[in-house]
Design a protein around this motif. Sequence first.
Motif, PDB file in Angstrom:
ATOM      1  N   LEU A  36       0.818  -1.204   0.000  1.00 60.65           N
ATOM      2  CA  LEU A  36       0.000   0.000   0.000  1.00 60.65           C
ATOM      3  C   LEU A  36       0.859   1.266   0.000  1.00 60.65           C
ATOM      4  O   LEU A  36       0.524   2.252  -0.658  1.00 60.65           O
ATOM      5  N   LEU A  37       1.977   1.236   0.707  1.00 64.90           N
ATOM      6  CA  LEU A  37       2.841   2.415   0.803  1.00 64.90           C
ATOM      7  C   LEU A  37       3.700   2.644  -0.434  1.00 64.90           C
ATOM      8  O   LEU A  37       3.999   3.788  -0.778  1.00 64.90           O
ATOM      9  N   PHE A  38       4.113   1.583  -1.099  1.00 59.67           N
ATOM     10  CA  PHE A  38       5.034   1.719  -2.222  1.00 59.67           C
ATOM     11  C   PHE A  38       4.527   2.676  -3.300  1.00 59.67           C
ATOM     12  O   PHE A  38       5.256   3.602  -3.687  1.00 59.67           O
ATOM     13  N   PRO A  39       3.303   2.526  -3.827  1.00 62.54           N
ATOM     14  CA  PRO A  39       2.883   3.469  -4.870  1.00 62.54           C
ATOM     15  C   PRO A  39       2.753   4.902  -4.353  1.00 62.54           C
ATOM     16  O   PRO A  39       3.021   5.849  -5.098  1.00 62.54           O
ATOM     17  N   GLN A  40       2.402   5.058  -3.081  1.00 68.12           N
ATOM     18  CA  GLN A  40       2.273   6.406  -2.542  1.00 68.12           C
ATOM     19  C   GLN A  40       3.638   7.101  -2.491  1.00 68.12           C
ATOM     20  O   GLN A  40       3.774   8.254  -2.912  1.00 68.12           O
ATOM     21  N   ILE A  41       4.634   6.403  -1.977  1.00 66.97           N
ATOM     22  CA  ILE A  41       5.969   6.996  -1.881  1.00 66.97           C
ATOM     23  C   ILE A  41       6.581   7.157  -3.269  1.00 66.97           C
ATOM     24  O   ILE A  41       7.251   8.155  -3.559  1.00 66.97           O
ATOM     25  N   PHE A  42       6.336   6.196  -4.151  1.00 72.99           N
ATOM     26  CA  PHE A  42       6.841   6.291  -5.521  1.00 72.99           C
ATOM     27  C   PHE A  42       6.316   7.546  -6.206  1.00 72.99           C
ATOM     28  O   PHE A  42       7.074   8.305  -6.812  1.00 72.99           O
ATOM     29  N   GLN A 115      -8.048  18.966 -14.286  1.00 67.74           N
ATOM     30  CA  GLN A 115      -7.008  19.508 -15.149  1.00 67.74           C
ATOM     31  C   GLN A 115      -5.614  19.065 -14.727  1.00 67.74           C
ATOM     32  O   GLN A 115      -4.672  19.150 -15.506  1.00 67.74           O
ATOM     33  N   CYS A 116      -5.486  18.540 -13.508  1.00 69.19           N
ATOM     34  CA  CYS A 116      -4.181  18.076 -13.016  1.00 69.19           C
ATOM     35  C   CYS A 116      -3.732  16.794 -13.728  1.00 69.19           C
ATOM     36  O   CYS A 116      -2.575  16.415 -13.607  1.00 69.19           O
ATOM     37  N   VAL A 117      -4.634  16.152 -14.443  1.00 68.64           N
ATOM     38  CA  VAL A 117      -4.250  14.952 -15.185  1.00 68.64           C
ATOM     39  C   VAL A 117      -3.224  15.295 -16.267  1.00 68.64           C
ATOM     40  O   VAL A 117      -2.415  14.455 -16.650  1.00 68.64           O
ATOM     41  N   ASN A 118      -3.211  16.539 -16.724  1.00 67.35           N
ATOM     42  CA  ASN A 118      -2.243  16.961 -17.749  1.00 67.35           C
ATOM     43  C   ASN A 118      -0.888  17.322 -17.155  1.00 67.35           C
ATOM     44  O   ASN A 118       0.139  17.074 -17.783  1.00 67.35           O
ATOM     45  N   THR A 119      -0.875  17.914 -15.960  1.00 66.82           N
ATOM     46  CA  THR A 119       0.393  18.355 -15.380  1.00 66.82           C
ATOM     47  C   THR A 119       1.022  17.310 -14.464  1.00 66.82           C
ATOM     48  O   THR A 119       2.234  17.140 -14.469  1.00 66.82           O
ATOM     49  N   THR A 120       0.214  16.643 -13.672  1.00 68.04           N
ATOM     50  CA  THR A 120       0.722  15.646 -12.720  1.00 68.04           C
ATOM     51  C   THR A 120      -0.102  14.366 -12.847  1.00 68.04           C
ATOM     52  O   THR A 120      -0.885  14.036 -11.949  1.00 68.04           O
ATOM     53  N   PRO A 121       0.075  13.623 -13.936  1.00 69.48           N
ATOM     54  CA  PRO A 121      -0.807  12.472 -14.167  1.00 69.48           C
ATOM     55  C   PRO A 121      -0.713  11.384 -13.102  1.00 69.48           C
ATOM     56  O   PRO A 121      -1.744  10.868 -12.657  1.00 69.48           O
ATOM     57  N   GLU A 122       0.504  11.030 -12.669  1.00 70.58           N
ATOM     58  CA  GLU A 122       0.627   9.964 -11.663  1.00 70.58           C
ATOM     59  C   GLU A 122      -0.050  10.361 -10.359  1.00 70.58           C
ATOM     60  O   GLU A 122      -0.753   9.568  -9.735  1.00 70.58           O
ATOM     61  N   LEU A 123       0.165  11.602  -9.957  1.00 73.90           N
ATOM     62  CA  LEU A 123      -0.417  12.096  -8.713  1.00 73.90           C
ATOM     63  C   LEU A 123      -1.940  12.116  -8.805  1.00 73.90           C
ATOM     64  O   LEU A 123      -2.633  11.712  -7.869  1.00 73.90           O
ATOM     65  N   TYR A 124      -2.459  12.553  -9.927  1.00 76.44           N
ATOM     66  CA  TYR A 124      -3.916  12.611 -10.094  1.00 76.44           C
ATOM     67  C   TYR A 124      -4.519  11.207 -10.087  1.00 76.44           C
ATOM     68  O   TYR A 124      -5.523  10.974  -9.405  1.00 76.44           O
ATOM     69  N   TYR A 125      -3.927  10.287 -10.825  1.00 73.30           N
ATOM     70  CA  TYR A 125      -4.494   8.934 -10.885  1.00 73.30           C
ATOM     71  C   TYR A 125      -4.404   8.207  -9.543  1.00 73.30           C
ATOM     72  O   TYR A 125      -5.333   7.490  -9.148  1.00 73.30           O
TER      73      TYR A 125
END
Length: 181
Positions: A36-42, A115-125
């Motif tokens: 659970l933590l790995f994708p968050q820290i990544f 709109q954050c899907v364009n600038t920070t896609p990993e963070l948004y998803y």
Amino acid sequence: MLHYCLAHLAYHFSRQVPKRSRAKFEILVLFLVTVLLFPQIFVLLRPKSSRYCNQPLLINLTSFIILTFVMTGFTVLLTLMDPIPNEVKVAFHVYGVGSFAQGITTTAFTVAAPQCVNTTPELYYLSFVLSVLSVLATVFIGFLIPFWLADIFCTGMVLTQQARDGVCQKPVANYSFLWHV
């Protein structure tokens, strides 16, 4: 509510394991927390995550990671202690309220940030996935709350383990981990 729900489920699943085998269960829990933590820290460490987004998704992710570490502590306490002191129960339920607030905040920020899907896609998803999981955990806990309250105000009406009686005896007879701390 995701963190509260996961720690709650870990507690009840641990009660299905014999006391002498709980160390193996603890190793499994720590593995799942790592997953659970790995994708968050990544995502937190990705350079794209620090780009501009008009919603504070990065700050929200940081607080989500902190709550995940607190969840790990509660999970270890709840699975190892038997019986659980009332102070720990109260602290855990207060933590549940904080986890609920975190889930609402995550969902609100994610909904307001398409709109954050364009600038920070990993963070948004990641924020989107955590929002969906938080909503599902809230629905699950929300379904259980009336039964918990009924058991508090009318003791024995919902479930009496010793007498094997009550409204919920049939559904939880083989799955007592569905019940409350």
